[in-house]
Design a protein around this motif. Structure first.
Motif, mmCIF file in Angstrom:
data_model
loop_
_atom_site.group_PDB
_atom_site.id
_atom_site.type_symbol
_atom_site.label_atom_id
_atom_site.label_comp_id
_atom_site.label_asym_id
_atom_site.label_seq_id
_atom_site.Cartn_x
_atom_site.Cartn_y
_atom_site.Cartn_z
ATOM 1 N N PRO A 196 -42.918 -18.608 38.877
ATOM 2 C CA PRO A 196 -42.965 -19.598 39.960
ATOM 3 C C PRO A 196 -43.574 -20.920 39.542
ATOM 4 O O PRO A 196 -44.296 -21.011 38.529
ATOM 5 C CB PRO A 196 -43.836 -18.896 41.023
ATOM 6 C CG PRO A 196 -44.655 -17.912 40.257
ATOM 7 C CD PRO A 196 -43.776 -17.443 39.133
ATOM 8 N N PRO A 197 -43.302 -21.960 40.314
ATOM 9 C CA PRO A 197 -43.891 -23.279 40.006
ATOM 10 C C PRO A 197 -45.390 -23.275 40.269
ATOM 11 O O PRO A 197 -45.940 -22.351 40.869
ATOM 12 C CB PRO A 197 -43.150 -24.215 40.963
ATOM 13 C CG PRO A 197 -42.748 -23.332 42.111
ATOM 14 C CD PRO A 197 -42.446 -21.988 41.496
ATOM 15 N N GLY A 198 -46.036 -24.321 39.806
ATOM 16 C CA GLY A 198 -47.461 -24.486 40.050
ATOM 17 C C GLY A 198 -48.368 -23.859 39.011
ATOM 18 O O GLY A 198 -49.596 -23.900 39.142
ATOM 19 N N GLN A 199 -47.795 -23.294 37.944
ATOM 20 C CA GLN A 199 -48.614 -22.610 36.946
ATOM 21 C C GLN A 199 -49.448 -23.576 36.114
ATOM 22 O O GLN A 199 -50.576 -23.263 35.716
ATOM 23 C CB GLN A 199 -47.716 -21.774 36.025
ATOM 24 C CG GLN A 199 -46.872 -20.749 36.757
ATOM 25 C CD GLN A 199 -47.695 -19.852 37.655
ATOM 26 O OE1 GLN A 199 -48.619 -19.190 37.188
ATOM 27 N NE2 GLN A 199 -47.370 -19.831 38.937
ATOM 28 N N ARG A 200 -48.894 -24.737 35.827
ATOM 29 C CA ARG A 200 -49.641 -25.722 35.027
ATOM 30 C C ARG A 200 -50.962 -26.074 35.713
ATOM 31 O O ARG A 200 -52.027 -26.100 35.077
ATOM 32 C CB ARG A 200 -48.784 -26.961 34.811
ATOM 33 C CG ARG A 200 -49.447 -28.050 33.979
ATOM 34 C CD ARG A 200 -48.448 -29.167 33.739
ATOM 35 N NE ARG A 200 -48.971 -30.202 32.857
ATOM 36 C CZ ARG A 200 -48.213 -31.119 32.268
ATOM 37 N NH1 ARG A 200 -46.907 -31.121 32.463
ATOM 38 N NH2 ARG A 200 -48.747 -32.032 31.485
ATOM 39 N N LYS A 201 -50.903 -26.319 37.008
ATOM 40 C CA LYS A 201 -52.105 -26.676 37.754
ATOM 41 C C LYS A 201 -53.025 -25.475 37.907
ATOM 42 O O LYS A 201 -54.252 -25.586 37.748
ATOM 43 C CB LYS A 201 -51.719 -27.226 39.121
ATOM 44 C CG LYS A 201 -52.908 -27.645 39.973
ATOM 45 C CD LYS A 201 -52.456 -28.248 41.300
ATOM 46 C CE LYS A 201 -53.661 -28.671 42.142
ATOM 47 N NZ LYS A 201 -53.213 -29.257 43.440
ATOM 48 N N ALA A 202 -52.441 -24.322 38.197
ATOM 49 C CA ALA A 202 -53.251 -23.145 38.484
ATOM 50 C C ALA A 202 -53.908 -22.548 37.244
ATOM 51 O O ALA A 202 -55.017 -22.014 37.318
ATOM 52 C CB ALA A 202 -52.389 -22.083 39.171
ATOM 53 N N LEU A 203 -53.244 -22.642 36.084
ATOM 54 C CA LEU A 203 -53.696 -21.896 34.914
ATOM 55 C C LEU A 203 -54.198 -22.755 33.766
ATOM 56 O O LEU A 203 -54.548 -22.226 32.719
ATOM 57 C CB LEU A 203 -52.567 -20.980 34.426
ATOM 58 C CG LEU A 203 -52.131 -19.908 35.439
ATOM 59 C CD1 LEU A 203 -50.970 -19.085 34.890
ATOM 60 C CD2 LEU A 203 -53.292 -19.005 35.810
ATOM 61 N N THR A 204 -54.218 -24.072 33.942
ATOM 62 C CA THR A 204 -54.898 -24.922 32.962
ATOM 63 C C THR A 204 -56.384 -24.849 33.231
ATOM 64 O O THR A 204 -56.828 -25.045 34.365
ATOM 65 C CB THR A 204 -54.420 -26.371 33.057
ATOM 66 O OG1 THR A 204 -53.029 -26.433 32.693
ATOM 67 C CG2 THR A 204 -55.212 -27.270 32.110
ATOM 68 N N ARG A 205 -57.168 -24.558 32.207
ATOM 69 C CA ARG A 205 -58.607 -24.394 32.364
ATOM 70 C C ARG A 205 -59.342 -25.664 31.954
ATOM 71 O O ARG A 205 -58.854 -26.442 31.119
ATOM 72 C CB ARG A 205 -59.082 -23.193 31.561
ATOM 73 C CG ARG A 205 -58.438 -21.896 32.052
ATOM 74 C CD ARG A 205 -58.956 -20.687 31.331
ATOM 75 N NE ARG A 205 -58.372 -19.470 31.889
ATOM 76 C CZ ARG A 205 -58.613 -18.246 31.435
ATOM 77 N NH1 ARG A 205 -59.426 -18.081 30.390
ATOM 78 N NH2 ARG A 205 -58.047 -17.203 32.005
ATOM 79 N N PRO A 206 -60.537 -25.882 32.512
ATOM 80 C CA PRO A 206 -61.253 -27.131 32.245
ATOM 81 C C PRO A 206 -61.490 -27.403 30.764
ATOM 82 O O PRO A 206 -61.484 -28.561 30.333
ATOM 83 C CB PRO A 206 -62.583 -26.934 32.991
ATOM 84 C CG PRO A 206 -62.251 -25.988 34.100
ATOM 85 C CD PRO A 206 -61.220 -25.046 33.525
ATOM 86 N N GLY A 207 -61.680 -26.368 29.959
ATOM 87 C CA GLY A 207 -61.975 -26.588 28.546
ATOM 88 C C GLY A 207 -60.767 -26.640 27.644
ATOM 89 O O GLY A 207 -60.916 -26.801 26.419
ATOM 90 N N ASP A 208 -59.564 -26.524 28.206
ATOM 91 C CA ASP A 208 -58.367 -26.450 27.356
ATOM 92 C C ASP A 208 -58.154 -27.710 26.528
ATOM 93 O O ASP A 208 -57.784 -27.634 25.351
ATOM 94 C CB ASP A 208 -57.128 -26.177 28.203
ATOM 95 C CG ASP A 208 -57.009 -24.719 28.624
ATOM 96 O OD1 ASP A 208 -57.758 -23.885 28.069
ATOM 97 O OD2 ASP A 208 -56.170 -24.422 29.488
ATOM 98 N N ALA A 209 -58.349 -28.877 27.121
ATOM 99 C CA ALA A 209 -58.082 -30.121 26.390
ATOM 100 C C ALA A 209 -58.996 -30.240 25.173
ATOM 101 O O ALA A 209 -58.546 -30.587 24.076
ATOM 102 C CB ALA A 209 -58.253 -31.318 27.311
ATOM 103 N N ALA A 210 -60.283 -29.927 25.349
ATOM 104 C CA ALA A 210 -61.208 -30.015 24.222
ATOM 105 C C ALA A 210 -60.924 -28.923 23.195
ATOM 106 O O ALA A 210 -61.139 -29.117 21.995
ATOM 107 C CB ALA A 210 -62.644 -29.887 24.735
ATOM 108 N N ARG A 211 -60.416 -27.808 23.658
ATOM 109 C CA ARG A 211 -60.196 -26.653 22.791
ATOM 110 C C ARG A 211 -58.916 -26.772 21.981
ATOM 111 O O ARG A 211 -58.863 -26.393 20.809
ATOM 112 C CB ARG A 211 -60.157 -25.406 23.677
ATOM 113 C CG ARG A 211 -60.062 -24.070 22.974
ATOM 114 C CD ARG A 211 -60.069 -23.003 24.051
ATOM 115 N NE ARG A 211 -59.917 -21.660 23.519
ATOM 116 C CZ ARG A 211 -59.671 -20.588 24.287
ATOM 117 N NH1 ARG A 211 -59.565 -20.740 25.597
ATOM 118 N NH2 ARG A 211 -59.548 -19.392 23.744
ATOM 119 N N PHE A 212 -57.868 -27.289 22.590
ATOM 120 C CA PHE A 212 -56.547 -27.242 21.967
ATOM 121 C C PHE A 212 -55.928 -28.594 21.634
ATOM 122 O O PHE A 212 -55.053 -28.674 20.773
ATOM 123 C CB PHE A 212 -55.563 -26.487 22.862
ATOM 124 C CG PHE A 212 -55.885 -25.040 23.048
ATOM 125 C CD1 PHE A 212 -55.681 -24.129 22.028
ATOM 126 C CD2 PHE A 212 -56.401 -24.570 24.246
ATOM 127 C CE1 PHE A 212 -55.967 -22.789 22.187
ATOM 128 C CE2 PHE A 212 -56.685 -23.231 24.426
ATOM 129 C CZ PHE A 212 -56.479 -22.329 23.386
#
Length: 225
Positions: A196-212
């Motif tokens: 279903p739609p909305g996964q990007r918003k629901a499953l992106t975690r706050p630390g993902d940008a710094a981590r990946f």
């Protein structure tokens, strides 16, 4: 719960340069892997958190690390030394060069995805899942694969999954459609499903940008560009 075989190194990722022969490295957004696990792998394919997973095209760990958030053990490798996981040629070194795994889950190089599928199907104890562009479903070569080993399930991502050469862009966009082609020894072929739609918003975690993520060094290119 999880046991990571290898650790992610942002410092190594920031220094990595794309190899000159362009090994088709298009990192998977972490949220896309989490969506697959949550909506497909666990509830439909029958995967269990105690299962072991092999990710043989791991790049910098963008898929392996989210898988390790759920599964007991995730072993990761790639043909190129990206600074994460082991270095191994999945198509040449398998199966002797890899420990047995319940599942093989990966975003394979587009032009080698059929070979990855055949190799993985001969190795995985419980099943295989490949994240591919929907156009990969076509052509005679894929017909030969599917007619001999029909997928148990195709899971389409309603939400487009932005992938760009050499790095993950947290705010990236895409015009390309993707799906998961899955085989499970415990699941007879069934009708496709849609994540279903909305996964990007629901499953992106706050630390993902710094981590990946890492600083931009080149123009964004999607697969095939």
């Amino acid at each position: 719960m999880t046991q990571r075989a290898f650790a992610f190194s942002p410092a190594v990722a920031a220094q990595r340069t794309e190899p000159p022969d362009s090994l088709d490295f298009f990192p998977t957004p972490p949220w896309a892997t989490r969506a697959f696990v949550q909506h497909v792998a666990l509830p439909i394919l029958g995967a269990r958190i105690c299962d072991t997973v092999l990710e043989p095209a791991c790049g910098e760990g963008h898929m392996a690390e989210p898988l390790a958030e759920t599964f007991y053990s995730v072993a990761a490798s790639d043909i190129h030394p990206y600074g994460y996981g082991g270095v191994a040629d999945f198509l040449l070194d398998a199966p002797a060069g890899f420990d047995p795994a319940d599942w093989i889950i990966t975003n394979p190089p587009f032009n080698a995805a059929v070979a990855f599928a055949w190799t993985a199907l001969g190795m995985a104890r419980r099943g295989v899942a490949l994240l591919v562009r929907t156009q990969w479903l076509h052509t005679d070569e894929r017909y030969q694969l599917f007619s001999r080993r029909a997928p148990s399930l195709i899971a389409y991502s309603v939400e487009r999954i932005p992938m760009h050469r050499g790095r993950w862009e947290p705010e990236g966009s895409s015009a390309t459609d993707y799906c998961w082609v899955c085989w499970s020894r415990d699941l007879a072929p069934r009708a496709p499903v849609w994540i279903p739609p909305g996964q990007r918003k629901a499953l992106t975690r706050p630390g993902d940008a710094a981590r990946f993520a890492r600083p931009a060094a080149a123009p964004l290119l999607e697969p095939g560009e």
